[in-house]
Design a protein around this motif. Structure first.
Motif, PDB file in Angstrom:
ATOM      1  N   ALA A 127     -46.117  24.608  51.527  1.00 41.77           N
ATOM      2  CA  ALA A 127     -45.546  24.674  52.870  1.00 41.77           C
ATOM      3  C   ALA A 127     -44.527  25.798  52.994  1.00 41.77           C
ATOM      4  O   ALA A 127     -44.414  26.439  54.034  1.00 41.77           O
ATOM      5  CB  ALA A 127     -44.884  23.336  53.231  1.00 41.77           C
ATOM      6  N   ASP A 130     -45.938  14.383  48.107  1.00 41.54           N
ATOM      7  CA  ASP A 130     -46.395  15.089  46.902  1.00 41.54           C
ATOM      8  C   ASP A 130     -47.279  14.199  46.037  1.00 41.54           C
ATOM      9  O   ASP A 130     -48.276  14.658  45.458  1.00 41.54           O
ATOM     10  CB  ASP A 130     -45.194  15.571  46.091  1.00 41.54           C
ATOM     11  N   ASP A 134     -45.736  23.114  59.171  1.00 41.05           N
ATOM     12  CA  ASP A 134     -46.347  21.975  58.499  1.00 41.05           C
ATOM     13  C   ASP A 134     -45.641  20.677  58.902  1.00 41.05           C
ATOM     14  O   ASP A 134     -44.447  20.521  58.661  1.00 41.05           O
ATOM     15  CB  ASP A 134     -46.236  22.198  56.988  1.00 41.05           C
ATOM     16  N   GLN A 141     -38.504  16.917  58.531  1.00 44.82           N
ATOM     17  CA  GLN A 141     -37.349  17.067  57.650  1.00 44.82           C
ATOM     18  C   GLN A 141     -36.424  18.169  58.152  1.00 44.82           C
ATOM     19  O   GLN A 141     -35.194  18.042  58.096  1.00 44.82           O
ATOM     20  CB  GLN A 141     -37.809  17.358  56.228  1.00 44.82           C
ATOM     21  N   ASP A 142     -37.018  19.250  58.661  1.00 49.26           N
ATOM     22  CA  ASP A 142     -36.221  20.329  59.243  1.00 49.26           C
ATOM     23  C   ASP A 142     -35.419  19.816  60.434  1.00 49.26           C
ATOM     24  O   ASP A 142     -34.262  20.202  60.643  1.00 49.26           O
ATOM     25  CB  ASP A 142     -37.135  21.472  59.696  1.00 49.26           C
ATOM     26  N   ALA A 147     -38.468  28.178  56.981  1.00 47.83           N
ATOM     27  CA  ALA A 147     -37.616  27.718  55.892  1.00 47.83           C
ATOM     28  C   ALA A 147     -36.377  28.588  55.762  1.00 47.83           C
ATOM     29  O   ALA A 147     -35.273  28.091  55.540  1.00 47.83           O
ATOM     30  CB  ALA A 147     -38.408  27.732  54.579  1.00 47.83           C
ATOM     31  N   ILE A 177     -35.170  12.296  52.984  1.00 47.27           N
ATOM     32  CA  ILE A 177     -36.006  13.478  52.775  1.00 47.27           C
ATOM     33  C   ILE A 177     -36.586  13.500  51.371  1.00 47.27           C
ATOM     34  O   ILE A 177     -37.771  13.815  51.178  1.00 47.27           O
ATOM     35  CB  ILE A 177     -35.193  14.749  53.070  1.00 47.27           C
ATOM     36  N   THR A 223     -40.574  13.462  50.591  1.00 45.80           N
ATOM     37  CA  THR A 223     -41.187  14.534  49.803  1.00 45.80           C
ATOM     38  C   THR A 223     -41.928  13.969  48.606  1.00 45.80           C
ATOM     39  O   THR A 223     -43.057  14.385  48.294  1.00 45.80           O
ATOM     40  CB  THR A 223     -40.113  15.531  49.335  1.00 45.80           C
ATOM     41  N   THR A 280     -52.973  19.330  52.971  1.00 44.74           N
ATOM     42  CA  THR A 280     -52.170  18.432  52.137  1.00 44.74           C
ATOM     43  C   THR A 280     -53.036  17.467  51.356  1.00 44.74           C
ATOM     44  O   THR A 280     -52.800  17.227  50.165  1.00 44.74           O
ATOM     45  CB  THR A 280     -51.174  17.644  53.019  1.00 44.74           C
ATOM     46  N   THR A 318     -45.606  17.911  57.582  1.00 50.67           N
ATOM     47  CA  THR A 318     -45.044  17.160  56.451  1.00 50.67           C
ATOM     48  C   THR A 318     -43.620  17.587  56.156  1.00 50.67           C
ATOM     49  O   THR A 318     -42.892  16.880  55.444  1.00 50.67           O
ATOM     50  CB  THR A 318     -45.898  17.328  55.178  1.00 50.67           C
ATOM     51  N   THR A 319     -43.199  18.733  56.699  1.00 45.06           N
ATOM     52  CA  THR A 319     -41.820  19.189  56.478  1.00 45.06           C
ATOM     53  C   THR A 319     -41.057  19.429  57.778  1.00 45.06           C
ATOM     54  O   THR A 319     -39.825  19.460  57.760  1.00 45.06           O
ATOM     55  CB  THR A 319     -41.798  20.497  55.653  1.00 45.06           C
TER      56      THR A 319
END
Length: 367
Positions: free
Chosen positions: A7, A187, A153, A159-160, A15, A179, A183, A231, A155-156
């Protein structure tokens, strides 16, 4: 075998912006009434140090906001009517019912009315960082506005959003455990599908929506569905479909003939697995597909939000995808128990087994 892209490589720019977001949050001084943060547009934004009134414009941030606030929706005074109506069918409405009572009158026929928004006297508005037009309206009206990116993504991305909320409310590290847990779960799900032979990778079509005779699917352009298939190590059946939400014909779908069909969250997709399996979708006959004939058409009732878009249920989505696409590799995952545990720890709500099972439309009731 197709290689999965991390990602941070795919969404590197986002990021980097987030690193700046955390690193550049600074108070104007102990007695200052404002702080300065860096939002997902990369701009410095001055916002009140003591936030008491929040409006959310256009973005599906509400469920992540509730997760950040540990199962409630304090300070929230306004959202668009379309978002409020969509939330009525989600678990978040059970967790924080006050979220349905916020003012939604600052949209006229789907258009933002800044004067009406000003009447709500918001301390800050959270908006889609990609909507520069709205950003200009907020700036002209003198409303502090924080842009949240909806790119990248899913999946993140959630979280951002949590990290940016930490900056807004001056609570660095508050979401560290949430978070880290998410993760680890994502994963772990991805690791279970590593090493698949090319012919073992499932060909999957994600249907986001069917409305007015138009079928929209996850195309080959990197977008939410694209990242989810990456993913979980599945092939996107929609070969040649351009755009993240690609409009396609029934003839194209029949030519692709996917192994599995996944349909967006209940109520928002305009189509259900039951309708497809019984061939009762008005104007759409996909009964010849192998996935339909073998009963491999899946969806979910809405949890915190529609599951293919960014939301804090993402770690559960990863295991749900694994169980429907590669059941033998996820046969030891008790998704109902995992969901109840996750909701208790992350949202502070105790789901009954029936409530958790309903999210998955009874698919795992016998496990």
């Amino acid at each position: 075998m197709r290689r999965r892209f991390p990602a941070l490589v795919i969404a590197g720019a986002l990021a980097l912006a987030l690193v700046g977001c955390s690193a550049n949050t600074e108070a104007a001084g102990p007695a200052s009434d404002t702080i300065t943060i860096v939002d997902h547009t990369g701009n410095e934004v001055a916002i009140p140090a003591d936030i008491q009134r929040v409006a959310i414009d256009e973005i599906p941030l509400a469920s992540t906001y509730v997760a950040y606030q540990e199962g409630s929706a304090p300070y929230l005074v306004g959202m668009s009517d379309a978002v409020v109506r969509s939330l009525e069918d989600t678990v978040v409405a059970d967790i924080a019912p006050e979220i349905l009572d916020v003012d939604s009158g600052y949209y006229d026929n789907g258009e933002l009315n800044v004067e009406s928004l000003l009447n709500l006297d918001p301390d800050v508005v959270f908006y889609n960082a990609n909507n520069t037009g709205h950003a200009e309206l907020f700036a002209a009206a003198g409303i502090p506005a924080v842009g949240f990116s909806t790119s990248g993504d899913p999946t993140t991305v959630y979280q951002d959003w949590l990290r940016l909320l930490e900056d807004v409310f001056q609570e660095p590290g508050k979401m560290d455990e949430v978070i880290a847990r998410g993760t680890e779960m994502i994963d772990a799900a991805a690791a279970r599908t590593e090493g698949l032979a090319d012919d073992a990778e499932q060909s999957v079509l994600i249907i986001f929506n069917y409305s007015s005779g138009t079928l929209r699917v996850a195309g080959e352009t990197p977008f939410f569905g694209y990242y989810w298939l990456e993913t979980i190590n599945a092939d996107n059946a929609a070969v040649g479909a351009q755009g993240g939400l690609a409009a396609v014909t029934a003839e194209q779908v029949l030519a692709w003939d996917p192994d599995v069909i996944l349909i967006g969250g209940s109520g928002q997709a305009g189509i259900t697995p039951e309708q497809m399996l019984s061939n009762t979708v008005d104007g759409l006959d996909l009964s010849a597909l192998r996935a339909v004939q073998e009963g491999r058409v899946f969806s979910n009732d809405l949890g915190m939000w529609s599951w293919f878009t960014p939301n804090p249920d993402a770690p559960l989505i990863a295991d749900w995808l694994g169980k429907v696409l590669y059941p033998s590799r996820f046969d030891d995952v008790d998704l109902i128990a995992e969901t109840r545990d996750y909701y208790q720890d992350v949202y502070g709500v105790e789901l009954s087994r029936d409530q958790a099972d309903s999210i998955y439309q009874g698919l795992f009731a016998d496990e």
